[in-house]
Design a protein around this motif. Structure first.
Motif, PDB file in Angstrom:
ATOM      1  N   ALA A  91       0.795  -1.421  -0.174  1.00 37.57           N
ATOM      2  CA  ALA A  91      -0.026   0.001  -0.070  1.00 37.57           C
ATOM      3  C   ALA A  91       1.026   1.311   0.126  1.00 37.57           C
ATOM      4  N   ARG A  92       1.897   1.191   0.831  1.00 31.51           N
ATOM      5  CA  ARG A  92       2.788   2.307   0.683  1.00 31.51           C
ATOM      6  C   ARG A  92       3.658   2.450  -0.487  1.00 31.51           C
ATOM      7  N   LEU A  93       4.095   1.669  -1.112  1.00 32.67           N
ATOM      8  CA  LEU A  93       4.896   1.691  -2.303  1.00 32.67           C
ATOM      9  C   LEU A  93       4.004   2.104  -3.555  1.00 32.67           C
ATOM     10  N   GLU A  94       2.667   1.572  -3.517  1.00 34.46           N
ATOM     11  CA  GLU A  94       1.386   2.157  -4.414  1.00 34.46           C
ATOM     12  C   GLU A  94       1.206   3.679  -4.229  1.00 34.46           C
ATOM     13  N   ALA A  95       1.327   3.975  -3.111  1.00 30.75           N
ATOM     14  CA  ALA A  95       0.811   5.308  -2.752  1.00 30.75           C
ATOM     15  C   ALA A  95       1.895   6.348  -3.216  1.00 30.75           C
ATOM     16  N   GLU A  96       3.280   6.095  -3.088  1.00 27.29           N
ATOM     17  CA  GLU A  96       4.530   6.509  -3.600  1.00 27.29           C
ATOM     18  C   GLU A  96       4.399   6.859  -5.002  1.00 27.29           C
ATOM     19  N   ALA A  97       4.110   5.576  -5.568  1.00 27.64           N
ATOM     20  CA  ALA A  97       4.060   5.419  -7.157  1.00 27.64           C
ATOM     21  C   ALA A  97       2.701   6.107  -7.662  1.00 27.64           C
ATOM     22  N   SER A  98       1.731   6.190  -6.993  1.00 26.85           N
ATOM     23  CA  SER A  98       0.430   6.915  -7.645  1.00 26.85           C
ATOM     24  C   SER A  98       0.970   8.652  -7.443  1.00 26.85           C
ATOM     25  N   ALA A  99       1.394   9.196  -6.191  1.00 22.13           N
ATOM     26  CA  ALA A  99       1.826  10.233  -6.367  1.00 22.13           C
ATOM     27  C   ALA A  99       2.761  10.824  -7.381  1.00 22.13           C
ATOM     28  N   ALA A 100       3.746  10.092  -7.759  1.00 19.94           N
ATOM     29  CA  ALA A 100       4.624  10.571  -8.760  1.00 19.94           C
ATOM     30  C   ALA A 100       4.001  10.203 -10.259  1.00 19.94           C
ATOM     31  N   ALA A 101       3.083   9.269 -10.240  1.00 22.22           N
ATOM     32  CA  ALA A 101       2.374   9.342 -11.656  1.00 22.22           C
ATOM     33  C   ALA A 101       1.613  10.484 -11.803  1.00 22.22           C
ATOM     34  N   GLY A 102       1.002  11.134 -10.892  1.00 24.74           N
ATOM     35  CA  GLY A 102       0.081  12.012 -10.881  1.00 24.74           C
ATOM     36  C   GLY A 102       0.889  13.293 -11.151  1.00 24.74           C
ATOM     37  N   PHE A 103       1.860  13.584 -10.608  1.00 22.31           N
ATOM     38  CA  PHE A 103       2.931  14.787 -10.977  1.00 22.31           C
ATOM     39  C   PHE A 103       3.220  14.600 -12.534  1.00 22.31           C
ATOM     40  N   LEU A 104       3.800  13.348 -12.750  1.00 20.10           N
ATOM     41  CA  LEU A 104       4.307  13.369 -14.093  1.00 20.10           C
ATOM     42  C   LEU A 104       3.318  13.695 -15.004  1.00 20.10           C
ATOM     43  N   SER A 105       2.280  13.010 -14.681  1.00 15.05           N
ATOM     44  CA  SER A 105       0.975  13.521 -15.670  1.00 15.05           C
ATOM     45  C   SER A 105       0.706  14.810 -15.889  1.00 15.05           C
ATOM     46  N   ARG A 106       0.372  15.552 -14.689  1.00 16.05           N
ATOM     47  CA  ARG A 106       0.370  17.184 -14.654  1.00 16.05           C
ATOM     48  C   ARG A 106       1.258  17.824 -15.320  1.00 16.05           C
ATOM     49  N   GLN A 107       2.437  17.300 -15.117  1.00 17.14           N
ATOM     50  CA  GLN A 107       3.515  18.382 -15.600  1.00 17.14           C
ATOM     51  C   GLN A 107       3.659  18.074 -17.115  1.00 17.14           C
ATOM     52  N   VAL A 108       3.365  16.818 -17.668  1.00 15.64           N
ATOM     53  CA  VAL A 108       3.463  16.695 -19.289  1.00 15.64           C
ATOM     54  C   VAL A 108       2.431  17.432 -19.662  1.00 15.64           C
ATOM     55  N   GLN A 109       1.213  17.333 -19.074  1.00  9.00           N
ATOM     56  CA  GLN A 109       0.155  18.001 -19.597  1.00  9.00           C
ATOM     57  C   GLN A 109       0.379  19.607 -19.823  1.00  9.00           C
ATOM     58  N   LEU A 110       0.643  20.075 -18.805  1.00 10.00           N
ATOM     59  CA  LEU A 110       1.302  21.436 -18.659  1.00 10.00           C
ATOM     60  C   LEU A 110       2.439  21.814 -19.970  1.00 10.00           C
ATOM     61  N   ALA A 111       3.413  20.909 -20.010  1.00  8.67           N
ATOM     62  CA  ALA A 111       4.507  21.085 -20.883  1.00  8.67           C
ATOM     63  C   ALA A 111       4.004  21.028 -22.025  1.00  8.67           C
ATOM     64  N   GLN A 112       2.927  20.180 -22.640  1.00  8.98           N
ATOM     65  CA  GLN A 112       2.317  20.057 -23.907  1.00  8.98           C
ATOM     66  C   GLN A 112       1.486  21.483 -24.308  1.00  8.98           C
ATOM     67  N   GLU A 113       0.964  21.810 -23.251  1.00  5.62           N
ATOM     68  CA  GLU A 113      -0.076  23.091 -23.420  1.00  5.62           C
ATOM     69  C   GLU A 113       0.787  24.154 -23.683  1.00  5.62           C
ATOM     70  N   ALA A 114       2.264  24.424 -23.110  1.00  5.59           N
ATOM     71  CA  ALA A 114       3.027  25.193 -23.367  1.00  5.59           C
ATOM     72  C   ALA A 114       3.989  25.078 -24.659  1.00  5.59           C
TER      73      ALA A 114
END
Length: 200
Positions: A122-145
């Motif tokens: 559960a803890r490993l999944e929580a860390e992976a999920s937080a990283a995946a969310g960050f990457l997804s948000r920042q890739v979206q922002l980078a594409q929009e820019a």
């Protein structure tokens, strides 16, 4: 009458035990690390250890919780000062420093023995999920820019970055702490930039 507990002193002692536990897990792996070794490293009695953590597994969970809290704080710091491609590259550089640490391979190797334990998973999944969310948000922002390629949907591109980072982490864990192996490893930020900026 029970002595009042000083919350700050209690937190400092707990943090010191977790730091010692993390070092022991990195040096010996989870299975070979002992509570006696953790106590020696922390300079405490076994009674003190078990006052804070009922078992070695509880100490590992504490280490993982502390690391997850630090990881979330790092992501928030990055997002507070940058976004898009610069945030992604800053994250990649920090990730590279983390997996280049001498204790990284030992700690990861030790986790394999207990990774399927529900509390650890559960803890490993929580860390992976937080990283995946960050990457997804920042890739979206980078594409929009217009900073990175737009021929692949942001969600898929974020997943590709995750795969690249996971592969680098596995290679680092397999290579062990040898400085020579770290010197020969390609720069992760450069690899991420190559994936994101190169257009099909």
């Amino acid at each position: 009458m029970a002595r009042p507990i000083d919350p700050e002193r209690h937190a400092r002692k707990r943090d010191a035990i977790l730091e010692a536990a993390a070092s022991e897990f990195a040096a010996h792996g989870y299975a070979a690390a002992t509570t006696a070794g953790i106590c020696r490293a922390a300079g405490i009695s076994s009674g003190t250890f078990f006052h804070y953590f009922p078992s070695k597994l509880d100490a590992l969970l504490g280490v993982l919780d502390a690391e997850n809290a630090r990881a979330l704080a790092r992501l928030a710091e990055i997002e507070g000062r940058s976004s898009g491609l610069s945030a992604l590259l800053e994250y990649a550089e920090g990730f590279e420093r983390e997996i280049s640490d001498d204790g990284y391979a030992g700690f990861v190797d030790g986790l394999l023995a207990v990774a399927s334990t529900p509390e650890v998973a559960a803890r490993l999944e929580a860390e992976a999920s937080a990283a995946a969310g960050f990457l997804s948000r920042q890739v979206q922002l980078a594409q929009e820019a217009g900073e990175i390629r737009g021929d692949i949907p942001a969600r898929d591109l974020g997943t590709m970055v995750s795969w690249l980072l996971d592969g680098a982490a596995q290679a680092a864990a397999s290579a062990g702490p040898a400085a020579e192996a770290r010197r020969e490893r390609p720069r992760i930020a450069e690899a991420v930039c190559g994936l994101l900026v190169t257009r099909a």
